[in-house]
Scaffold this motif. Structure first.
Motif, PDB file in Angstrom:
ATOM      1  N   ALA A 259      51.754  26.131  33.323  1.00  0.00           N
ATOM      2  CA  ALA A 259      51.854  26.855  34.591  1.00  0.00           C
ATOM      3  C   ALA A 259      51.488  25.958  35.767  1.00  0.00           C
ATOM      4  CB  ALA A 259      50.950  28.094  34.559  1.00  0.00           C
ATOM      5  N   GLU A 260      50.493  25.090  35.575  1.00  0.00           N
ATOM      6  CA  GLU A 260      50.109  24.148  36.639  1.00  0.00           C
ATOM      7  C   GLU A 260      51.259  23.210  36.990  1.00  0.00           C
ATOM      8  OE1 GLU A 260      45.302  23.484  36.158  1.00  0.00           O
ATOM      9  OE2 GLU A 260      46.636  22.357  34.829  1.00  0.00           O
ATOM     10  N   ILE A 289      56.393  32.282  33.208  1.00  0.00           N
ATOM     11  CA  ILE A 289      56.006  31.548  34.421  1.00  0.00           C
ATOM     12  C   ILE A 289      57.116  31.637  35.476  1.00  0.00           C
ATOM     13  CG2 ILE A 289      55.485  29.272  35.379  1.00  0.00           C
ATOM     14  CD1 ILE A 289      54.261  28.601  32.573  1.00  0.00           C
ATOM     15  N   GLU A 290      58.360  31.397  35.058  1.00  0.00           N
ATOM     16  CA  GLU A 290      59.475  31.420  36.004  1.00  0.00           C
ATOM     17  C   GLU A 290      59.667  32.805  36.601  1.00  0.00           C
ATOM     18  OE1 GLU A 290      62.766  29.775  33.840  1.00  0.00           O
ATOM     19  OE2 GLU A 290      62.283  27.717  34.484  1.00  0.00           O
ATOM     20  N   ASN A 295      59.078  36.178  41.482  1.00  0.00           N
ATOM     21  CA  ASN A 295      58.638  37.419  42.131  1.00  0.00           C
ATOM     22  C   ASN A 295      57.269  37.269  42.791  1.00  0.00           C
ATOM     23  OD1 ASN A 295      60.900  39.133  41.240  1.00  0.00           O
ATOM     24  ND2 ASN A 295      60.076  38.742  39.203  1.00  0.00           N
ATOM     25  N   ARG A 296      56.886  36.044  43.080  1.00  0.00           N
ATOM     26  CA  ARG A 296      55.574  35.770  43.649  1.00  0.00           C
ATOM     27  C   ARG A 296      55.370  36.575  44.931  1.00  0.00           C
ATOM     28  NH1 ARG A 296      53.453  29.509  43.658  1.00  0.00           N
ATOM     29  NH2 ARG A 296      51.197  29.957  43.746  1.00  0.00           N
ATOM     30  N   PRO A 297      54.276  37.305  45.036  1.00  0.00           N
ATOM     31  CA  PRO A 297      54.091  38.186  46.193  1.00  0.00           C
ATOM     32  C   PRO A 297      53.755  37.424  47.467  1.00  0.00           C
ATOM     33  CG  PRO A 297      52.145  38.228  44.796  1.00  0.00           C
ATOM     34  CD  PRO A 297      53.172  37.414  44.065  1.00  0.00           C
ATOM     35  N   ILE A 298      54.100  38.024  48.580  1.00  0.00           N
ATOM     36  CA  ILE A 298      53.651  37.516  49.873  1.00  0.00           C
ATOM     37  C   ILE A 298      52.241  38.057  50.092  1.00  0.00           C
ATOM     38  CG2 ILE A 298      54.044  37.546  52.358  1.00  0.00           C
ATOM     39  CD1 ILE A 298      57.038  37.923  51.735  1.00  0.00           C
ATOM     40  N   LEU A 299      51.306  37.165  50.286  1.00  0.00           N
ATOM     41  CA  LEU A 299      49.905  37.566  50.371  1.00  0.00           C
ATOM     42  C   LEU A 299      49.519  37.919  51.802  1.00  0.00           C
ATOM     43  CD1 LEU A 299      48.294  34.817  48.101  1.00  0.00           C
ATOM     44  CD2 LEU A 299      49.024  37.120  47.438  1.00  0.00           C
TER      45      LEU A 299
END
Length: 308
Positions: A259-260, A289-290, A295-299
């Motif tokens: 993941a890193e 991981i992909e 879908n990585r959230p906007i913080l």
């Protein structure tokens, strides 16, 4: 440096070169990302840090390097996981000499000590040093449980035992500890997949694993729940859970190092007998991981919450 025993403390991975030497350049890259995200401490040489494969000198290099690089911004803890009381006392001495702010201490390794033996072990280590101590209580993986009665004895005898890394997997244990000891024993949850639940039940902090690859998201969850913005914390946590499950796996080191790589914060290099993931196992971890990155959230601006 005194330790508040709260917030997010990454159990950082140890970085290696292709020739199996310490990779301090990549190590510092990751530590810097943790600091930029707003972590509250650094834990070196834990399970995720491949502690059992590190030489004594490598542990000392990691401690000195981190202390110098962090330069007082957050406390630096080194894990003690030794087979003998003598060895643990010597490790504590070196940790203080090398500038560590505190210790995370496991029960004796390999030998399954009884309750009395475990108590005497922790007492001997604690009484040998002035460094503050967090006891790592993980009976699932290490087969020795530090019960509440045992903690009662230790807290009465050793003022510098101040915190527990709570990894029993029993969420109600957070409440039991709070009911019994109040703030005398600070609680840092040590299980990524129970982290938010533990914090909401009163845990003071989180010794985290996937933070190594996703520092901002991890700290955001902590700061949001602390500020009472529970719904926002839950939304990020639900996105995070498939990734967090990579931590509760025998291949957690390989999983998190992979993941890193995907987040630009490390390499896949592990120390044999560990080997990088391959085949279908690797493909499944990459898929998780992909999907997470896609879908990585906007913080929200969670850093402002830390100053409120």
């Amino acid at each position: 440096m005194s330790i508040l025993w709260e917030g997010v403390m990454p159990a950082v991975t140890t970085k290696f070169t292709e020739t199996d030497e310490l990779d301090l350049k990549t190590f510092k890259l990751n530590i810097n990302a943790q600091l930029e995200a707003g972590v509250h401490g650094i834990v070196l040489g834990g399970t995720l840090g491949e502690a059992s494969t590190l030489t004594d000198e490598e542990k000392r290099i990691l401690t000195r390097t981190t202390v110098e690089f962090v330069n007082g911004r957050v406390p630096v803890l080194i894990n003690i996981a030794e087979q003998s009381t003598k060895g643990a006392i010597e490790a504590a001495r070196k940790a203080k000499e090398d500038g560590a702010s505190g210790l995370m201490v496991l029960p004796p390794m390999r030998y399954k000590s009884g309750d009395r033996e475990t108590i005497e072990y922790f007492k001997a280590v604690a009484n040998s040093t002035t460094l503050p101590i967090m006891v790592y209580n993980n009976p699932v993986d290490y087969k020795i449980e530090v019960t509440l009665d045992m903690f009662e004895t230790l807290l009465n005898a050793c003022p510098n035992i101040q915190a527990v890394k709570e990894s029993t997997r029993d969420i109600s244990n957070v409440t039991r500890i709070k009911n019994r000891f109040g703030d005398r024993l600070k609680i840092l949850t040590g299980v990524d997949t129970l982290a938010l639940e533990s914090l909401l039940m009163g845990a003071d902090g989180w010794v985290a694993g996937l933070v190594c690859a996703f520092p901002a998201e991890t700290v955001a969850i902590y700061e949001l729940q602390k500020a009472g913005r529970i719904k926002e914390a839950i939304e990020i946590y639900r996105w995070f859970l498939p990734l967090l499950e990579l931590d509760i796996n025998p291949k957690l080191v390989q999983n998190i190092k992979l993941a890193e790589v995907y987040t630009g914060l490390g390499t896949e290099n592990v120390r044999p007998p560990r080997l990088p993931l391959h085949g279908k196992e690797r493909e499944e971890v990459i898929r998780i991981i992909e999907e997470g990155i896609k879908n990585r959230p906007i913080l929200p601006n969670y850093k402002e919450l830390a100053t409120v």
